[in-house]
Write a protein that holds these residues in place. Structure first.
Motif, short mmCIF file in Angstrom:
data_model
loop_
_atom_site.label_atom_id
_atom_site.label_comp_id
_atom_site.label_asym_id
_atom_site.label_seq_id
_atom_site.Cartn_x
_atom_site.Cartn_y
_atom_site.Cartn_z
N VAL A 134 -2.14 5.32 -1.13
CA VAL A 134 -3.28 4.41 -1.23
C VAL A 134 -4.16 4.52 0.01
O VAL A 134 -5.37 4.32 -0.06
N LEU B 71 -9.46 -1.30 -5.95
CA LEU B 71 -8.32 -1.02 -6.81
C LEU B 71 -8.30 -1.89 -8.06
O LEU B 71 -7.40 -1.76 -8.88
N SER C 111 4.11 1.77 -10.91
CA SER C 111 3.48 0.52 -11.35
C SER C 111 4.44 -0.28 -12.21
O SER C 111 4.57 -1.51 -12.06
N VAL D 256 -1.02 -1.06 -7.17
CA VAL D 256 -0.55 -0.32 -5.99
C VAL D 256 0.73 0.45 -6.27
O VAL D 256 1.47 0.80 -5.36
N LEU E 218 -1.63 5.39 -7.95
CA LEU E 218 -2.40 5.81 -6.78
C LEU E 218 -2.44 7.33 -6.64
O LEU E 218 -3.49 7.90 -6.32
N LEU F 184 0.81 -1.20 0.00
CA LEU F 184 0.00 0.00 0.00
C LEU F 184 0.84 1.25 0.00
O LEU F 184 1.30 1.72 -1.01
N ASP G 12 2.86 3.70 -6.94
CA ASP G 12 2.67 5.05 -6.42
C ASP G 12 2.11 6.01 -7.46
O ASP G 12 1.28 6.87 -7.16
#
Length: 287
Positions: free
Chosen positions: A37, A151, A260, A237, A242, A33, A239
């Motif tokens: 997130v 998600l 990702s 997840v 998110l 996370l 960065d």
């Protein structure tokens, strides 16, 4: 995943249905996370992100699950977790033996709402996490399932990837990686500290991929579509994804878990190589 005939780990503590509690110290290691997130999930669930991120009083911990009382210890979710954890034990024990070391198996704590760890009290909204202070992985299965839905990262192997990632942090702790990084971060600025944390998280992704490769080679646990589920979970997840979802912009200097693309690439590296040496995310100048 094909886990039906596999053994179940005895290293699972089921604290679902209990109160949370306060106190403790230490630094928990974020799992799949990270802070952004948490903001996304908080907004989706109608929770004040400030409370989650500041570690403030979350209010009363949830003490019951739907239907009244804690789930039975042999419910489907608990059995899945015990089987995945057993698979990680069956991989990491021989890896450490080959290095002439003993693998201290972590314990995994199932909780609901809030939980007390050696790293302090945490709400389920922080997501799955690992606490080096007590060598435990903490997971709220209800929140994990909700996170996967929100998600867009469903599937049993996606959940197994999350568990394997957190166990990867335990492997890092056993190898002394977390301690060395914590020392470096103590004298680093925010930007440098974030960059170090990204390397920690990407290594845990790689170790999760390495686990999947070795477990499948030994016991053929993977089915068609499982790898795609894991890669999708790693990407979900990142960065950058998110941050873009939360505020429409991306700030790479604030990354703590990696993009990702990086998360997928390092998970794939572990999956394809199955070797610990391939997961040295601290060697490359650029990730």
């Amino acid at each position: 995943m094909q886990l039906g005939g596999g053994r179940e780990s005895g290293n699972v503590e089921d604290r679902r249905g209990r109160g949370g509690g306060f106190g403790g110290r230490g630094i928990a290691v974020g799992g799949g996370l990270g802070s952004m997130v948490l903001v996304v999930i908080a907004l989706l669930l109608g929770v004040d992100p400030g409370v989650i991120l500041s570690g403030g009083d979350p209010g009363p911990a949830r003490t019951e699950t739907q239907g009244g009382g804690a789930p039975p210890a042999d419910d489907e979710g608990s059995r899945f977790v015990r089987r995945v954890l057993a698979e990680t034990e069956d991989v990491w024990n021989p890896v450490f033996q080959q290095m002439g070391r003993r693998y201290e198996e972590p314990r995994l704590v199932l909780f609901s709402g809030a939980v007390q760890s050696a790293c302090g009290m945490a709400q389920s909204a922080v997501g799955p996490f690992y606490c080096p202070g007590d060598s435990r992985v903490y997971i709220d299965l209800d929140f994990l399932a909700q996170m996967q839905r929100q998600l867009g990262a469903p599937g049993d192997f996606a959940a197994a990837y999350v568990i394997a990632h957190e166990v990867g942090h335990h492997v890092q702790n056993q190898l002394g990686v977390l301690g060395r990084v914590q020392q470096l971060r103590a004298s680093a600025g925010e930007r440098e500290g974030n960059a170090l944390q990204v390397r920690v998280e990407l290594q845990a992704d790689c170790l999760a991929g390495m686990w999947a490769r070795r477990a499948n080679d030994a016991r053929q646990i993977l089915e068609d579509g499982d790898i795609e589920e894991g890669l999708n979970a790693a990407a979900a997840v990142g960065d950058d994804r998110l941050q873009r979802r939360a505020r429409g912009t991306v700030q790479p200097d604030s990354f703590t878990h990696g993009s990702s693309e990086q998360r997928v690439r390092w998970f794939r590296t572990g999956l394809q190589s199955g070797r610990l040496e391939a997961c040295d995310t601290f060697a490359p100048a650029r990730l």
